[in-house]
Design an enzyme around this catalytic site. Structure first.
Site: not given
Length: 357
Positions: A180, A201
């Site tokens: 992230d 991600d």
């Protein structure tokens, strides 16, 4: 009279002596070289800027941010070289704000000399947003030539950047994390010649209309990694992540297993991401894209597209729920037809060849 005669010679009305013309041309060449050098660097604060670092009024970046006035006038912060160990949070302001980091080459993140470092994660913070080394909740914002690092590493969500408002522009910045790294959450955002590094991600968000122009995406060693996680939740959402002219490769000094990375997976079922004119090294898997997880695929309404990408990672049998775009997307499609007149859009950075990597 001498200036007048020099002007006449420039326009060819008087033929100057050869040695005088050679001397004049040398002056012109030196002047142009000097102008280019000035254009490419930013080593002193603009007039009226709040100044951080040695020789400035503030020792920390947050102190300068806290000193900003509640005004609709443009405000500027300039940061001298250094590693600043702090979290920086910028609340919503009534007027525009730009932050400049000291650099010898304003078009290249590799020349950045200002770094912000923190190491928070969801192991010690309530929310993902609160883990971010830099949190930006204001609009009409530009950040130039600053490295932003979350050095927590693997094991938990740990943001470098939380971009939580519209009309934000990031120029020649570097964002480094693991999971992230960059949250591009809402509204119109532009990343130009930036570097983004991570493993899981690490470019994600829900409602961002985000254009990544000529950025470098660096991936870290991982068994399986995902570049993007779009959380677009409905077909009515304008959210779109577009990567134009980017490069995806192993992070410097690392060995990443070929095929270990996917371009993205759907955080929500209407995920929408496109890569075009991008260079993909062999770290990218031939399938291109992935489901969220085997027991929760979330692929019923996704829009994962590619157009004229190159490199070994651009080849292979892509998954059935991805597609080849019939034409390239334009900035107007994502940022709006008037984006070039917006504050966050720095036309000098976007158009100057002197500012390229």
């Amino acid at each position: 009279m001498r200036i007048y005669r020099l002007g006449m010679r420039i326009y060819g009305l008087i033929e100057p002596p050869a040695d005088e013309m050679l001397s004049f041309l040398n002056v012109v060449v030196l002047a142009l070289a000097s102008a280019t050098a000035v254009l490419a660097s930013r080593t002193s604060p603009p007039k009226g800027a709040l100044v951080v670092g040695k020789g400035g009024q503030y020792e920390t970046i947050q102190a300068a941010v806290d000193a900003l006035q509640p005004t609709e006038k443009e405000q500027t912060i300039f940061i001298y070289p250094g590693i600043y160990h702090e979290q920086v949070s910028i609340k919503s302001l009534p007027g525009p704000l730009k932050i400049y980091g000291y650099t010898s080459h304003r078009g290249s993140y590799a020349a950045n000399q200002v770094t912000i470092v923190a190491g928070h994660s969801q192991k010690d913070k309530r929310t993902n947003d609160l883990t971010a080394t830099l949190r930006v909740a204001t609009s009409h914002f530009r950040l130039h030539n600053v490295n932003v690092i979350n050095d927590f590493g693997k094991g938990s969500q740990a943001l470098a950047l939380s971009a939580r408002n519209t009309d934000q522009g990031y120029y020649a910045c570097s964002f480094i994390g693991y999971q992230d790294t960059v949250l591009s959450q809402v509204g119109v955002q532009l990343f130009h010649r930036c570097h983004i590094q991570g493993a899981t991600d690490f470019i994600f968000g829900q409602d961002g209309q985000t254009w990544f122009e000529k950025c470098t995406i660096s991936v870290l060693p991982a068994k399986t990694g995902y570049v993007t996680a779009s959380g677009r939740a409905s077909d009515n959402s304008p959210s779109y992540y577009v990567f134009n002219g980017t490069t995806i490769k192993a992070a410097p000094g690392t060995e990443v297993k070929p095929g270990s990375y996917f371009l993205g997976r759907p955080w929500d079922s209407y995920a929408r991401v496109a890569f075009q004119y991008s260079r993909m090294e062999d770290v990218v898997n031939g399938a291109g894209w992935h489901v969220w997880k085997e027991s929760d695929e979330r692929i019923g309404h996704v829009s994962f597209g590619e157009f004229r990408n190159t490199g070994p990672g651009s080849y292979g049998k892509r998954v059935w729920f991805a597609k080849n775009l019939t034409k390239a997307l334009e900035m107007d499609d994502i940022l709006g037809e008037h984006h070039e007149s917006a504050y966050y859009f720095d036309s000098s950075s976007m158009s100057s060849d002197a500012d390229s990597d």
